[in-house]
Design a protein around this motif. Structure first.
Motif, mmCIF file in Angstrom:
data_model
loop_
_atom_site.group_PDB
_atom_site.id
_atom_site.type_symbol
_atom_site.label_atom_id
_atom_site.label_comp_id
_atom_site.label_asym_id
_atom_site.label_seq_id
_atom_site.Cartn_x
_atom_site.Cartn_y
_atom_site.Cartn_z
ATOM 1 N N SER A 1 0.674 -1.231 -0.096
ATOM 2 C CA SER A 1 0.057 -0.009 -0.021
ATOM 3 C C SER A 1 0.939 1.226 -0.019
ATOM 4 O O SER A 1 1.934 1.415 0.566
ATOM 5 C CB SER A 1 -0.918 0.122 1.143
ATOM 6 O OG SER A 1 -0.635 -0.337 2.391
ATOM 7 N N LYS B 1 -2.103 4.550 3.803
ATOM 8 C CA LYS B 1 -2.943 4.023 4.580
ATOM 9 C C LYS B 1 -3.437 4.811 5.516
ATOM 10 O O LYS B 1 -2.559 5.413 5.949
ATOM 11 C CB LYS B 1 -2.059 2.907 5.560
ATOM 12 C CG LYS B 1 -2.337 1.272 5.066
ATOM 13 C CD LYS B 1 -1.878 0.405 6.270
ATOM 14 C CE LYS B 1 -1.549 -0.756 5.661
ATOM 15 N NZ LYS B 1 -0.378 -1.568 5.982
ATOM 16 N N SER C 1 -7.164 2.260 2.283
ATOM 17 C CA SER C 1 -5.643 2.374 1.830
ATOM 18 C C SER C 1 -5.812 2.109 0.545
ATOM 19 O O SER C 1 -6.887 1.715 -0.190
ATOM 20 C CB SER C 1 -4.957 0.897 2.815
ATOM 21 O OG SER C 1 -5.486 -0.154 2.106
#
Lengths: 253, 261
Positions: A3, A6, A22
């Protein structure tokens, strides 16, 4: 896929309420919301105070490191041009990154060439048309190769050619994108969809999974084909949500 | 009331002529920078740099009559801050609206999902979306005869767009309404007539169905065909079925249902 960003329990008094989601690297994400989109963008860009946490590339954003982190995020919005020429505006983030001026000028010329706006690099931004201002704004937000670009309600007054210039660039260079909008058709551009209502997350997930959620589309507009599919389902004329017009027409008749 | 544009010519437009009257919502579509906003500016007396003339009720627009003319016009401009500059939004509203009907104000606020507390805030404290909605509230509170709307759906959420459509249809009988926009789904729903500008000229000025069904023209001016028209076209091409003209999904739905059985 890691990711890129987030967001956890992000709260801004009276505007955002425990927003959590995310964004994976390389994805195109659409966020639809009636309130709080710009506030969300400002929080990510470190421009306003918030409670909750924002992690960028697994690193928690703090007042100390946010200056460095936002150098990796592009924020494309209206009214971001400063006084001066197109060159002044585009070169600024590069100089901010301590890139050598000669090298930076070359980068600016290169990218303006890509967008075919070499003719007005030395023009004063005041003398640009609204569309040209918009393109310059987009260029400013990607010239330093950010890992993530946030687009804040910026495409709806563009014709198809100009809109595609921007979307194609994002696609070509695989820039992770968070597109804040209320244009329901643009939902179909996305890998992932986040829906906010009154500053709270209603739903988020893979777009393809969310499209059959009829209840969701009572709050926000649905893309036309999705809307028509859901309505025809009620009459038993079709039994699924279509993303392809010709496929739907073939199945109906 | 009649607004007439007669042979307007300048660097950007070449021989533009059309008339506007009440009970007909007219939209202008065309590429970016084709002069659409410029036309609105000219009607609002912001720009006199043209040959030809513009008349309202046969009276020619000129620099002297500028303020008088603007008394009858509400212009929703691209620059949202042009009309929002007072100490708070309530003052901004009073600046334009002579007799403030508090009940109507409340109703409009509700339709656009605006919090009444915004009245005490200044334009600096509110979002683009809220600014847009406030300006639309002012448009419908002001009772001006002529509404010029530039990109009215920009920044609006789904429910507010529905409210705007409702209000425009409610008000069209007594007003002259001219809309510039790229949002062709909205324009299909709300307009009666569409003027197409390309290469400095009006290339088509006709009812909305005639215009929005002309895919090759829309492609030429880089404007997206409304989804409903695209669907209708495909059904005709693939299955040779003529669905009737619809400007909203519910009418289309009924028609598909009729034809599918």
């Amino acid at each position: 896929m890691s990711s890129i960003i987030k967001i956890k329990d992000l709260t801004v008094d009276k505007i955002l309420n425990n927003v959590t989601f995310s964004i994976e690297e390389g994805t195109f994400n659409v966020l639809i919301g009636n309130k709080g989109k710009t506030t969300l963008a400002k929080a990510i860009m470190g421009l306003i105070r918030y409670s909750g946490t924002i992690e960028f590339n697994e690193e928690l954003m703090t007042p100390d490191n946010k200056k460095e982190i936002i150098k990796k995020i592009g924020y494309f919005r209206d009214n971001m041009l400063k006084k001066g020429t197109v060159m002044d505006n585009i070169i600024y983030p590069l100089l901010n990154l301590k890139i050598d001026e000669i090298e930076a000028k070359k980068i600016v010329y290169d990218i303006c060439d890509k967008f075919k706006i070499n003719d007005f690099i030395l023009k004063n931004v005041e003398n640009l048309t609204n569309t040209e201002k918009k393109l310059v704004s987009f260029i400013i937000s990607i010239v330093y190769n950010p890992k993530l670009i946030i687009m804040d309600d910026t495409l709806d007054d563009l014709d198809e050619i100009n809109k595609n210039k921007i979307l194609n660039y994002i696609k070509k260079y695989k820039i992770t994108c968070l597109y804040l909008t209320n244009n329901e058709e643009d939902i179909l551009l996305s890998d992932n969809l986040i829906v906010m209502k009154n500053g709270k997350i209603l739903e988020s997930g893979k777009t393809i999974d969310l499209l059959s959620n009829e209840k969701l589309f009572n709050t926000i507009g649905a893309p036309f084909l999705v809307d028509l599919s859901n309505k025809l389902k009620v009459y038993d004329i079709v039994d699924k949500v279509y993303l392809d017009v010709c496929e739907m027409i073939d199945d109906i008749w | 009331m009649v607004v007439e544009l007669n042979n307007i010519k300048n660097e950007i437009l070449n021989d533009i002529s059309f008339n506007l009257k009440e009970n007909e919502i007219t939209s202008i579509i065309g590429k970016n920078n084709s002069g659409k906003t410029l036309i609105l500016d000219m009607i609002y007396c912001l720009n006199f740099d043209y040959s030809g003339n513009i008349t309202i009720n046969e009276k020619k627009l000129d620099k002297e009559s500028k303020l008088n003319v603007r008394n009858d016009i509400f212009y929703l401009m691209n620059d949202l801050d042009k009309l929002l500059f007072n100490i708070n939004i309530r003052e901004d509203i009073k600046y334009v609206v002579d007799k403030l009907d508090e009940k109507k104000l409340e109703e409009l606020f509700k339709l656009f999902d605006l919090d009444i507390t915004i009245l005490d805030k200044s334009y600096l404290e509110i979002s683009n979306t809220e600014k847009k909605k406030v300006l639309l509230v002012i448009a419908f509170l002001s009772n001006k005869k002529i509404l010029l709307l530039d990109n009215p759906t920009l920044y609006l959420d789904y429910k507010s767009k529905q409210s705007l459509i409702k209000l425009l249809k409610r008000n069209k009988k007594e007003k002259i309404i001219l809309i510039v926009s790229m949002d062709t789904n909205f324009l299909l729903n709300v307009s009666n007539r569409v003027i197409v500008i390309n290469d400095k000229k009006i290339v088509l000025d006709d009812n909305k169905y005639k215009v929005f069904e002309n895919k090759s023209l829309l492609d030429k001016i880089c404007v997206k065909q409304p989804e409903i028209c695209n669907f209708k076209n495909k059904v005709k091409v693939e299955k040779n079925i003529n669905l009737s003209n619809s400007d909203n999904i519910n009418d289309l739905l009924k028609d598909v249902y009729r034809n599918a059985k």
